[in-house]
Design a protein around this motif. Structure first.
Motif, PDB file in Angstrom:
ATOM      1  N   GLN A 243      82.064   6.807  -6.679  1.00  0.00           N
ATOM      2  CA  GLN A 243      82.337   7.145  -5.406  1.00  0.00           C
ATOM      3  C   GLN A 243      81.578   6.423  -4.762  1.00  0.00           C
ATOM      4  N   GLN A 244      80.031   6.459  -5.489  1.00  0.00           N
ATOM      5  CA  GLN A 244      78.765   6.978  -4.286  1.00  0.00           C
ATOM      6  C   GLN A 244      78.342   5.071  -4.476  1.00  0.00           C
ATOM      7  N   ALA A 245      78.907   5.419  -5.357  1.00  0.00           N
ATOM      8  CA  ALA A 245      78.820   3.053  -5.562  1.00  0.00           C
ATOM      9  C   ALA A 245      79.216   2.660  -4.401  1.00  0.00           C
ATOM     10  N   GLN A 246      80.189   2.846  -4.492  1.00  0.00           N
ATOM     11  CA  GLN A 246      81.239   2.382  -3.350  1.00  0.00           C
ATOM     12  C   GLN A 246      80.721   2.787  -2.627  1.00  0.00           C
ATOM     13  N   GLN A 247      80.288   3.458  -2.125  1.00  0.00           N
ATOM     14  CA  GLN A 247      79.830   3.860  -0.390  1.00  0.00           C
ATOM     15  C   GLN A 247      78.789   3.273  -0.142  1.00  0.00           C
ATOM     16  N   VAL A 248      77.937   2.570  -1.387  1.00  0.00           N
ATOM     17  CA  VAL A 248      77.307   1.899   0.026  1.00  0.00           C
ATOM     18  C   VAL A 248      76.917   1.132  -0.693  1.00  0.00           C
ATOM     19  N   GLY A 249      78.360   0.165  -1.182  1.00  0.00           N
ATOM     20  CA  GLY A 249      78.582  -1.493  -1.400  1.00  0.00           C
ATOM     21  C   GLY A 249      77.865  -2.287  -2.787  1.00  0.00           C
ATOM     22  N   LEU A 250      78.161  -1.275  -3.454  1.00  0.00           N
ATOM     23  CA  LEU A 250      78.256  -1.920  -4.727  1.00  0.00           C
ATOM     24  C   LEU A 250      79.613  -2.213  -5.603  1.00  0.00           C
ATOM     25  N   LEU A 251      80.749  -1.594  -5.119  1.00  0.00           N
ATOM     26  CA  LEU A 251      81.367  -1.950  -5.751  1.00  0.00           C
ATOM     27  C   LEU A 251      82.166  -2.655  -4.939  1.00  0.00           C
ATOM     28  N   THR A 252      82.028  -4.230  -5.358  1.00  0.00           N
ATOM     29  CA  THR A 252      82.506  -5.511  -4.278  1.00  0.00           C
ATOM     30  C   THR A 252      83.588  -6.711  -5.529  1.00  0.00           C
ATOM     31  N   ASP A 253      83.357  -8.116  -4.989  1.00  0.00           N
ATOM     32  CA  ASP A 253      84.568  -8.128  -6.085  1.00  0.00           C
ATOM     33  C   ASP A 253      83.731  -9.409  -6.704  1.00  0.00           C
ATOM     34  N   HIS A 254      81.994  -9.479  -5.864  1.00  0.00           N
ATOM     35  CA  HIS A 254      80.641 -10.020  -6.395  1.00  0.00           C
ATOM     36  C   HIS A 254      79.987  -9.414  -7.311  1.00  0.00           C
ATOM     37  N   HIS A 255      80.293  -8.258  -8.044  1.00  0.00           N
ATOM     38  CA  HIS A 255      79.300  -7.451  -9.070  1.00  0.00           C
ATOM     39  C   HIS A 255      80.835  -7.095 -10.037  1.00  0.00           C
ATOM     40  N   GLN A 256      79.461  -7.300 -10.898  1.00  0.00           N
ATOM     41  CA  GLN A 256      79.874  -7.249 -12.648  1.00  0.00           C
ATOM     42  C   GLN A 256      79.675  -5.846 -13.159  1.00  0.00           C
ATOM     43  N   ILE A 257      79.441  -4.334 -13.754  1.00  0.00           N
ATOM     44  CA  ILE A 257      79.612  -3.394 -14.013  1.00  0.00           C
ATOM     45  C   ILE A 257      79.966  -2.844 -15.439  1.00  0.00           C
ATOM     46  N   ILE A 258      78.997  -3.044 -16.416  1.00  0.00           N
ATOM     47  CA  ILE A 258      79.725  -2.359 -17.572  1.00  0.00           C
ATOM     48  C   ILE A 258      79.561  -1.004 -17.977  1.00  0.00           C
ATOM     49  N   ILE A 259      80.356  -0.050 -18.485  1.00  0.00           N
ATOM     50  CA  ILE A 259      80.211   1.366 -18.116  1.00  0.00           C
ATOM     51  C   ILE A 259      80.100   1.641 -20.079  1.00  0.00           C
ATOM     52  N   THR A 260      78.931   2.272 -20.294  1.00  0.00           N
ATOM     53  CA  THR A 260      78.855   2.760 -21.880  1.00  0.00           C
ATOM     54  C   THR A 260      79.468   3.729 -22.783  1.00  0.00           C
ATOM     55  N   SER A 261      79.878   4.588 -21.206  1.00  0.00           N
ATOM     56  CA  SER A 261      80.604   5.613 -21.951  1.00  0.00           C
ATOM     57  C   SER A 261      82.050   5.347 -22.908  1.00  0.00           C
ATOM     58  N   LEU A 262      82.117   6.382 -23.773  1.00  0.00           N
ATOM     59  CA  LEU A 262      83.723   5.909 -24.432  1.00  0.00           C
ATOM     60  C   LEU A 262      85.169   6.205 -23.898  1.00  0.00           C
ATOM     61  N   ASP A 263      84.912   7.242 -22.714  1.00  0.00           N
ATOM     62  CA  ASP A 263      85.424   8.171 -22.127  1.00  0.00           C
ATOM     63  C   ASP A 263      86.094   7.643 -21.013  1.00  0.00           C
ATOM     64  N   LEU A 264      85.925   6.596 -20.472  1.00  0.00           N
ATOM     65  CA  LEU A 264      86.110   5.934 -19.051  1.00  0.00           C
ATOM     66  C   LEU A 264      87.815   5.734 -19.131  1.00  0.00           C
ATOM     67  N   HIS A 265      88.406   5.621 -19.667  1.00  0.00           N
ATOM     68  CA  HIS A 265      89.686   5.942 -19.816  1.00  0.00           C
ATOM     69  C   HIS A 265      90.633   6.569 -19.493  1.00  0.00           C
ATOM     70  N   THR A 266      89.310   8.032 -19.719  1.00  0.00           N
ATOM     71  CA  THR A 266      89.614   9.340 -19.377  1.00  0.00           C
ATOM     72  C   THR A 266      89.634  10.250 -17.425  1.00  0.00           C
ATOM     73  N   ILE A 267      88.509   8.958 -17.040  1.00  0.00           N
ATOM     74  CA  ILE A 267      88.971   9.703 -15.316  1.00  0.00           C
ATOM     75  C   ILE A 267      89.800   8.760 -14.497  1.00  0.00           C
ATOM     76  N   ASP A 268      90.115   9.053 -13.270  1.00  0.00           N
ATOM     77  CA  ASP A 268      90.823   8.150 -12.416  1.00  0.00           C
ATOM     78  C   ASP A 268      89.891   6.795 -11.728  1.00  0.00           C
ATOM     79  N   LEU A 269      90.616   5.652 -12.143  1.00  0.00           N
ATOM     80  CA  LEU A 269      90.136   4.721 -11.303  1.00  0.00           C
ATOM     81  C   LEU A 269      90.567   3.944 -10.645  1.00  0.00           C
ATOM     82  N   GLU A 270      91.922   4.660  -9.954  1.00  0.00           N
ATOM     83  CA  GLU A 270      92.416   3.714  -8.900  1.00  0.00           C
ATOM     84  C   GLU A 270      91.978   3.440  -7.796  1.00  0.00           C
ATOM     85  N   PRO A 271      91.114   4.482  -7.698  1.00  0.00           N
ATOM     86  CA  PRO A 271      90.322   3.604  -6.040  1.00  0.00           C
ATOM     87  C   PRO A 271      89.587   2.741  -6.357  1.00  0.00           C
TER      88      PRO A 271
END
Length: 961
Positions: A243-271
């Motif tokens: 959420q904070q990454a989106q607020q500062v402008g890190l979640l744009t269409d020219h960014h790529q992010i790899i998340i290491t947690s094995l539980d990524l599917h358990t949180i709400d990613l709709e935003p």
């Protein structure tokens, strides 16, 4: 307290909270069913303890349900059943965990599961190791050692997964953000990738002291302009971080992010589904597997869930790895117990009541651990097996990506085959098929550069996209019709396309506008270069071209005083002179060695003392020049050798004179043109006699700047030493070409456009390089594939060719100079054109010379045999005469008189020659060598010459072979 169960047996329980007691009451029916129907036969219960904090309700539920499932299936053949002892502990409180663990050990448990807190787990590991009690963990821990067994995939192996992803994505620079120290082992392999000349790796820690406020760190990553991020943090912190990454402008269409947690599917990613960010994750369980759904359904319907007051139930799509691992841990423990009992049915498992303050241990503890380490099962986390160190290093992971439809599986990873992407080609961000460009609106940057972008000529004021026309404008329009997007053109006022300042590392022009998000696309005659490719992305080239030279048209050359020599090159004239001398010398030499070329100069003289040859040196030169000029001469060759040379020379002159005449007509009727330069090498060597330059801050000047070829480096130095020769635009360069002695270096396609309209300029030389124009966009843009494919389709359909013909040859005065193209004029003939006839001449002369030598040897051999003289002596006498190379008379050799025969026979080495006399007698004269004329010479001194013989007409002179 004590609880009495069927059979009269009493089980002494430790003091538990009321909630746990109610849980045990709920499990009583299960325990009663453990009997096989014979009330006299009892079932031994093996207690296993679980340590759970308040946030582990799902794991506790899975632990107890796994015990129930095992009792119904795994150990149904034996007298043993598992009994779950779940204890709640305070998270991160080692003292509380130690007290409750000691209570569990006193009850005689045969195994300990948990806890999840790293601090508490260290105390549990130490105590279980001392008591030889099996200890099973399911948490993220890189330092677990036997006898503790951890079902969680080992962090070092997880590091291999991240490394394979970075390599597959071809990341050369990226930022790693980690939450705390336990995450470092999983990123250790990534840190080893750092190389100042290759990979650039930046590491930043998310400060936990700020109570969940990570914006300061995220903002620094934003300002660093690093678009590739690896996020190593717990799943509990992940929602706040995203959420904070989106607020500062890190979640744009020219960014790529790899998340290491094995539980990524358990949180709400709709935003974040529609942000365009490429979010990649990994998971150990597949929520779509039927086994996961069945277990979840049974858990939600079980009495255990009701006892734990899980009113919301357990969602299979939200099942955490820890929950699944706890379920699998109990199954693995039961599998090991089964093997232990099966290996020795008479062996009794006798759990002991252990005290923490003594030295007693349980003898079966390590045996169970060893059987667990060597067992293999298939659980909720798929295949479970361990290496010799007790680490789970062989497992299967799903690679998932966040799309507009949510998380999608795009590949798999396993320890043997590594990374394997399984998504189909059409699923990979293809706007033509999935409609991702539909109804989008792009800001398209263009510049005034004919014919790519121009302002329309209109009597009324135009606004918006109606202001512009040109090749680039039409190309964007065609792409929008194909892909379904909208566009708005904006103008680059300064006309600068974009170049990198090596000192400040800053871009200018169109590239800067794209990097600072003031435009989405840029189209003009924008060249694809390596520097620009490092900052922005390009589509595939919509036009291929190269750098060339724009210069004024060559002036007409006045006729030269010696223009009659123009049909042949200097080389041909030299070879022609050499051939003339060679053939003349051939006539002279062959004439001297060929016997048939020696004649009686006075036919009326019966006994000549000398023979005459018509091929003197001057006569040979005259015969050759007469044939070359096609005038002939009074000299006619008689011997086969000289006739062969004459024939081949006449053939040679026929070809050469015909070629000269044909090419001379072209030179006399076509005016030649001259230009001081014909290519880049001549331009560089002109030494400033012809000034030249290019557009500043463009790809052309960048090409010369980076060129290693000596000529181009020299040209760049000249232009930098004379910066006033650089122009701000192409029209300025054209104007200088027309008004000054100036050559302008620019792209060949722009030169093609200019020469169609400006008839006094032209392109000089070929292309200096090979490159292309492309549509620019921000780095890692999701639209690149769709736009590139659309450009390729337009090329295949012939649309690009049609647009180029429209704007180059038809619109805006195109084709005005197509009828006034100058003729290149006639070209002089070189040796490549007439070399063959010289070869024929050489072969013919060689053959004639060989034939003449053979004829000479034959005559000398015949004469030597007839007159009984040595062949060597006769040959050397003849060669000495030939070697004199002067005089056209030769004394007669071997003269012999005979009165009895009624005729005088004069023998010599010459061939037969018959001449009429006054008495109609036949004379047979034979010519001799230099030494053969001794007798005649003596007679001449005695006053008995040829004149006297001629008066005595009764003698017959014979030239004998």
């Amino acid at each position: 307290m004590e609880v009495e169960v069927a059979g009269g047996h009493h089980r002494k329980m430790c003091h538990l909270p009321l909630r746990s007691f109610l849980l045990l009451l709920a499990l009583l029916p299960v325990h009663l069913l453990a009997y096989n129907g014979d009330l006299d036969e009892t079932v031994e219960h093996i207690k296993i303890g679980g340590l759970f904090d308040s946030a582990q309700e799902d794991a506790e539920l899975a632990f107890q349900y796994a015990v129930e499932a095992v009792n119904n299936e795994k150990l149904s053949y034996s007298n043993y059943q598992l009994e779950a002892q779940a204890v709640r502990v305070k998270y991160g409180d080692p003292l509380d965990v130690s007290k409750k663990l000691c209570r569990l050990l006193k009850t005689g448990v045969a195994g300990i599961f948990g806890p999840s807190s790293p601090k508490s787990a260290l105390h549990v590991q130490s105590l279980c190791d001392e008591k030889e009690m099996p200890h099973i963990e399911t948490r993220w821990d890189a330092y677990t050692k036997l006898p503790t067994l951890n079902l969680h995939p080992h962090p070092h192996i997880m590091g291999r997964v991240l490394l394979d992803l970075v390599v597959a994505f071809e990341w050369k620079d990226f930022t790693i953000m980690y939450e705390s120290g336990p995450w470092l082992p999983s990123i250790s392999d990534l840190l080893k990738m750092y190389d100042p000349k290759g990979y650039t790796v930046t590491v930043r820690q998310l400060d936990l002291k700020l109570n969940g406020n990570y914006r300061a760190v995220l903002r620094r990553v934003k300002l660093s302009e690093d678009k590739r991020i690896i996020l190593a943090a717990s799943i509990d912190s992940m929602p706040d971080i995203l959420q904070q990454a989106q607020q500062v402008g890190l979640l744009t269409d020219h960014h790529q992010i790899i998340i290491t947690s094995l539980d990524l599917h358990t949180i709400d990613l709709e935003p974040y589904q529609y942000s365009g960010t490429n979010i990649t994750g990994i998971r150990l369980i597949d929520p779509e597997e039927e086994k996961i759904k069945q277990v979840t359904e049974f858990l939600n319907a079980s009495q255990i869930a009701k006892t734990l007051e899980l009113t919301d139930g357990l969602n299979p799509a939200k099942m955490r790895v820890e929950t699944a691992l706890m379920y699998d841990a109990v199954l693995l423990y039961a599998e090991a117990l089964k093997h232990l009992i099966g290996s020795d049915p008479a062996h009794l498992l006798e759990p002991l009541s252990l005290k923490c303050d003594d030295t007693t241990t349980w003898k079966n503890g390590y045996s169970i651990i060893n059987y667990m380490k060597s067992s293999t099962i298939h659980g909720l986390t798929r295949s479970i097996k361990f290496d010799h160190q007790g680490h789970r290093s062989d497992f299967l992971l799903d690679i998932i990506e966040l799309g507009m439809a949510g998380l999608e599986k795009v590949g798999v990873w396993n320890s043997t085959e590594g990374l394997n992407f399984t998504r189909k080609k059409e699923q990979a961000t293809l706007a033509l098929d999935d409609g991702t460009l539909q109804n989008r609106t792009f800001l398209v940057l263009t510049a005034i550069s004919p014919p790519y972008g121009m302002l329309k000529d209109s009597p009324v004021k135009l606004t918006g996209n109606e202001r512009f026309e040109g090749f680039g404008i039409d190309l964007i329009h065609e792409l929008s019709l194909m892909l379904g997007f909208n566009y708005t053109f904006i103008l680059q006022e300064d006309g600068v396309y974009g170049s990198l300042n090596r000192e400040t590392k800053k871009w200018n022009g169109m590239v800067q506008e794209l990097l600072e998000w003031r435009a989405d696309l840029a189209i003009t005659d924008l060249t694809i270069t390596s520097d620009r490719e490092s900052a922005v992305d390009f589509t595939m080239p919509f036009m291929n071209l190269g750098i060339s030279i724009l210069y004024r048209k060559p002036t007409k050359q006045p006729p030269s005083l010696f223009s009659f020599m123009s049909p042949f090159s200097k080389q041909v004239w030299l070879y022609l002179g050499g051939a003339y001398m060679m053939v003349s010398m051939s006539f002279f030499i062959l004439g001297r060695i060929s016997p048939k070329e020696w004649d009686n100069p006075y036919p009326c003289i019966e006994e000549p003392e000398e023979l005459e040859n018509q091929f003197s040196f001057s006569n040979s030169m005259w015969f050759t020049i007469g044939a070359l000029l096609q005038q002939g001469s009074e000299i006619a060759p008689k011997a086969p050798a000289t006739r062969a040379v004459a024939s081949i020379w006449w053939f040679f002159t026929l070809i050469m004179v015909s070629s000269y005449t044909a090419n001379l007509a072209a030179f006399l009727t076509i005016e030649q043109v001259s230009s001081p330069i014909n290519n880049a090498e001549e331009l560089a060597a002109a030494g400033g006699k012809v000034k030249y330059g290019a557009k500043r801050d463009g790809s052309t000047i960048s090409f010369f700047k980076d060129a290693e070829y000596g000529t181009y480096a020299k040209m760049y130095k000249y232009m930098m030493d004379n910066v006033d020769l650089l122009t701000s635009s192409n029209p300025e360069g054209l104007q200088r070409v027309k008004t000054e002695n100036y050559a302008f270096l620019m792209e060949s396609t722009s030169i093609e456009y200019i020469v169609e309209r400006e008839c006094d300029v032209t392109q000089i030389g070929g292309l200096l390089d090979d490159k292309g124009y492309g549509i620019a966009m921000r780095k890692n843009s999701p639209y690149r594939s769709a736009l590139s494919e659309a450009v390729l389709r337009l090329q295949e359909q012939g649309v690009l060719t049609s647009l180029k013909r429209k704007w180059w040859k038809e619109k805006r005065g195109g084709g005005a100079c197509s009828q006034s193209t100058s003729d290149d004029g006639a070209e002089e003939l070189g040796m490549d054109n007439v070399g063959g006839v010289f070869f024929v001449l050489f072969v013919g002369c060689s053959f004639a010379s060989l034939f003449g030598c053979c004829e000479l040897f034959f005559v000398i051999a015949h004469r030597a045999r007839r007159h009984k003289v040595p062949f060597r002596e006769e040959l050397m006498a003849e060669l000495r005469f030939v070697a004199k190379c002067h005089g056209n008379t030769k004394p007669v050799r071997h003269r012999k008189s005979s009165s009895g025969s009624g005729h005088n026979s004069i023998e010599s080495g010459a061939m037969d020659s018959t001449a009429p006399s006054a008495a109609s007698s036949k004379q047979d004269i034979s010519a001799g060598g230099e030494g053969g004329g001794a007798e005649g010479h003596q007679r001449k001194q005695n006053g008995t010459g040829n004149g006297k013989s001629a008066l005595n007409g009764t003698r017959k002179v014979t030239l004998d072979d």
